[in-house]
Design an enzyme around this catalytic site. Structure first.
Site, PDB file in Angstrom:
ATOM      1  N   ARG A 228     -18.279  14.578  23.342  1.00 52.82           N
ATOM      2  CA  ARG A 228     -17.700  15.177  22.221  1.00 52.82           C
ATOM      3  C   ARG A 228     -16.261  16.052  22.745  1.00 52.82           C
ATOM      4  NH1 ARG A 228     -19.756  12.339  19.103  1.00 52.82           N
ATOM      5  NH2 ARG A 228     -21.254  12.612  17.726  1.00 52.82           N
ATOM      6  N   HIS A 276     -12.579   6.453  19.398  1.00 52.29           N
ATOM      7  CA  HIS A 276     -13.961   6.968  19.082  1.00 52.29           C
ATOM      8  C   HIS A 276     -14.709   5.587  19.203  1.00 52.29           C
ATOM      9  CE1 HIS A 276     -17.007  10.181  17.897  1.00 52.29           C
ATOM     10  NE2 HIS A 276     -17.832   8.955  18.258  1.00 52.29           N
TER      11      HIS A 276
HETATM   12  P1  NAP Z   1     -29.636  13.294  24.078  1.00 50.37           P
HETATM   13  O1  NAP Z   1     -30.730  12.086  24.108  1.00 50.37           O
HETATM   14  O2  NAP Z   1     -30.080  14.437  23.134  1.00 50.37           O
HETATM   15  O3  NAP Z   1     -29.480  13.762  25.579  1.00 50.37           O
HETATM   16  C1  NAP Z   1     -28.576  14.956  25.749  1.00 50.37           C
HETATM   17  C2  NAP Z   1     -28.702  15.013  27.402  1.00 50.37           C
HETATM   18  O4  NAP Z   1     -27.908  16.149  27.583  1.00 50.37           O
HETATM   19  C3  NAP Z   1     -30.101  15.544  27.739  1.00 50.37           C
HETATM   20  O5  NAP Z   1     -30.261  14.979  29.186  1.00 50.37           O
HETATM   21  C4  NAP Z   1     -30.055  17.039  27.972  1.00 50.37           C
HETATM   22  O6  NAP Z   1     -30.820  17.716  29.086  1.00 50.37           O
HETATM   23  C5  NAP Z   1     -28.439  17.322  28.100  1.00 50.37           C
HETATM   24  N1  NAP Z   1     -28.008  18.616  28.008  1.00 50.37           N
HETATM   25  C6  NAP Z   1     -27.990  19.049  26.925  1.00 50.37           C
HETATM   26  N2  NAP Z   1     -27.351  20.496  26.886  1.00 50.37           N
HETATM   27  C7  NAP Z   1     -27.451  20.744  28.225  1.00 50.37           C
HETATM   28  C8  NAP Z   1     -26.783  21.880  28.913  1.00 50.37           C
HETATM   29  N3  NAP Z   1     -26.533  22.912  28.388  1.00 50.37           N
HETATM   30  N4  NAP Z   1     -26.741  21.721  30.370  1.00 50.37           N
HETATM   31  C9  NAP Z   1     -27.218  20.415  31.156  1.00 50.37           C
HETATM   32  N5  NAP Z   1     -27.753  19.426  30.288  1.00 50.37           N
HETATM   33  C10 NAP Z   1     -27.833  19.451  28.862  1.00 50.37           C
HETATM   34  O7  NAP Z   1     -28.507  12.779  23.612  1.00 50.37           O
HETATM   35  P2  NAP Z   1     -27.977  11.267  23.553  1.00 50.37           P
HETATM   36  O8  NAP Z   1     -28.581  10.466  22.530  1.00 50.37           O
HETATM   37  O9  NAP Z   1     -27.896  10.923  25.065  1.00 50.37           O
HETATM   38  O10 NAP Z   1     -26.275  11.629  23.118  1.00 50.37           O
HETATM   39  C11 NAP Z   1     -25.445  12.436  23.788  1.00 50.37           C
HETATM   40  C12 NAP Z   1     -24.156  12.502  22.966  1.00 50.37           C
HETATM   41  O11 NAP Z   1     -23.348  11.435  23.223  1.00 50.37           O
HETATM   42  C13 NAP Z   1     -24.289  12.580  21.324  1.00 50.37           C
HETATM   43  O12 NAP Z   1     -24.675  14.072  21.029  1.00 50.37           O
HETATM   44  C14 NAP Z   1     -23.053  12.663  20.739  1.00 50.37           C
HETATM   45  O13 NAP Z   1     -22.383  13.696  20.851  1.00 50.37           O
HETATM   46  C15 NAP Z   1     -22.287  11.675  21.938  1.00 50.37           C
HETATM   47  N6  NAP Z   1     -22.157  10.377  21.433  1.00 50.37           N
HETATM   48  C16 NAP Z   1     -20.732   9.665  21.306  1.00 50.37           C
HETATM   49  C17 NAP Z   1     -20.597   8.405  21.020  1.00 50.37           C
HETATM   50  C18 NAP Z   1     -19.286   7.963  21.092  1.00 50.37           C
HETATM   51  O14 NAP Z   1     -19.268   6.689  20.619  1.00 50.37           O
HETATM   52  N7  NAP Z   1     -18.413   8.318  21.776  1.00 50.37           N
HETATM   53  C19 NAP Z   1     -21.772   7.509  20.354  1.00 50.37           C
HETATM   54  C20 NAP Z   1     -22.990   8.154  20.186  1.00 50.37           C
HETATM   55  C21 NAP Z   1     -23.262   9.472  21.025  1.00 50.37           C
HETATM   56  P3  NAP Z   1     -32.294  17.468  28.948  1.00 50.37           P
HETATM   57  O15 NAP Z   1     -32.664  15.921  29.137  1.00 50.37           O
HETATM   58  O16 NAP Z   1     -32.898  18.214  29.962  1.00 50.37           O
HETATM   59  O17 NAP Z   1     -32.652  18.049  27.626  1.00 50.37           O
END
Ligand code: NAP
Length: 313
Positions: A228, A276
């Site tokens: 993000r 994006h």
């Molecule tokens: P997810 O499954 O919820 O994984 C989030 C990861 O971030 C987890 O490994 C979590 O750690 C880690 N995390 C969260 N807060 C943290 C912190 N304070 N310190 C260290 N690690 C932290 O999310 P996801 O499905 O992979 O998606 C991630 C993000 O990608 C989404 O939230 C969205 O913003 C973005 N996204 C972008 C696009 C695009 O087209 N650019 C598309 C889809 C999504 P733990 O495993 O230890 O909980």
């Protein structure tokens, strides 16, 4: 027939497409825009499908137990429903994770094979061969080892890169050096030639990639932001790029989208701006997942794993 309201603030073309495919995938249910539901239908709705919903429209449904978002990122939804007790289910789609990992690999290769530099050399008719390094000499650190991060680190290791990852809780991933928690971040960053952000936006990750963190990267490191926009402090990024403390930044997400025409990022030689597009939601696979989850709720009483509102993701 059970009615499922669809609450969104999408463009008409996009919402029509979603309504059509969701209805096709859910023949046993009736999917209806919330404004087209009768008072009785609104009173009875227990689950709704949402995409950037107006929170006032969500409040029109008093029996609502949970909402299924069509997106993977939920920070805006969490904010708009801050004081609402509703459970939130986000999209978890393995297809989306594969698409993201493809984008991560593509743009890591773009940086690793010096494409920004060769692009500039061509404009200036410069014939200069930059010394080749193998993928195994290129250290990539992925911030976030969730659905998208995990699939991406595996794809990078399969392509020969030296990969590490950072998350909140400790993890073990074959072939990947894993770091966890705020204290470990600086150590991890020190050894990253390419830093890839795949963190969700939360109070802890907002502004995390700031001047201090960027200066901890090795000389000639680059950044990819696919998480993000607000996780990267734009002024700090520009300052670090201009001071030669960072080689290049590939940015797919921004605090304000579309990126305003006045943004200095557009013209910066060492910034690649993407609109994006690293991992767009796929109508087909997303509708399959939403359909299955809602069906499981009505048939077996199961609500899928919900977003942890305290944690923010
Ligand atoms: P997810 O499954 O919820 O994984 C989030 C990861 O971030 C987890 O490994 C979590 O750690 C880690 N995390 C969260 N807060 C943290 C912190 N304070 N310190 C260290 N690690 C932290 O999310 P996801 O499905 O992979 O998606 C991630 C993000 O990608 C989404 O939230 C969205 O913003 C973005 N996204 C972008 C696009 C695009 O087209 N650019 C598309 C889809 C999504 P733990 O495993 O230890 O909980």
């Amino acid at each position: 027939m059970t009615l499922i309201p669809f609450i969104h603030q999408l463009e008409p073309d996009e919402s029509r497409k979603w309504l059509k495919i969701l209805q096709e995938k859910m023949p046993g249910y009736r999917i209806l825009e919330v404004q087209d539901c009768s008072d009785d239908e609104r009173r009875k709705a227990r689950v709704a499908i949402v995409a950037n919903p107006d929170p006032e429209e969500v409040r029109l449904l008093p029996a609502l137990e949970w909402v299924h978002s069509l997106w993977a990122g939920v920070e805006a939804l969490l904010l708009s429903l801050e004081d609402h007790p509703l459970k939130i289910v986000r999209l978890k789609d393995q297809n989306l994770a594969q698409v993201m990992s493809e984008a991560v690999l593509a743009w890591v290769l773009y940086l690793h094979r010096e494409m920004p530099a060769y692009g500039q050399q061509q404009k200036q008719r410069v014939w200069h061969q930059i010394r080749y390094r193998s993928a195994s000499q290129c250290r990539v650190l992925v911030l976030g080892l969730g659905e998208l991060g995990l699939t991406s680190v595996l794809r990078l290791t399969q392509n020969g890169f030296e990969v590490s990852g950072w998350s909140r809780n400790p993890k073990q991933v074959p072939g990947v050096k894993c770091y966890a928690g705020p204290e470990a971040l600086k150590e991890a960053v020190k050894q990253a030639d390419i830093l890839v952000n795949l963190l969700p936006l939360t109070p802890q990750t907002n502004g995390l990639i700031n001047k201090a963190l960027l200066s901890a990267l090795p000389k000639d490191a680059s950044l990819i932001n696919f998480g993000r926009g607000a996780t990267v402090k734009t002024d700090d990024l520009l300052e670090t790029l201009d001071a030669g403390g960072l080689k290049h930044a590939v940015l797919d997400v921004f605090e304000t989208e579309p990126l305003p025409e006045s943004s200095p990022l557009w013209n910066h030689e060492e910034v690649t701006v993407l609109p994006h597009i690293s991992a767009p939601t796929d109508y087909d696979t997303a509708s399959d997942i939403v359909s299955q989850n809602i069906h499981d709720f009505f048939q077996k009483g199961i609500i899928p794993e919900c977003v942890d509102k305290q944690r923010g993701y």
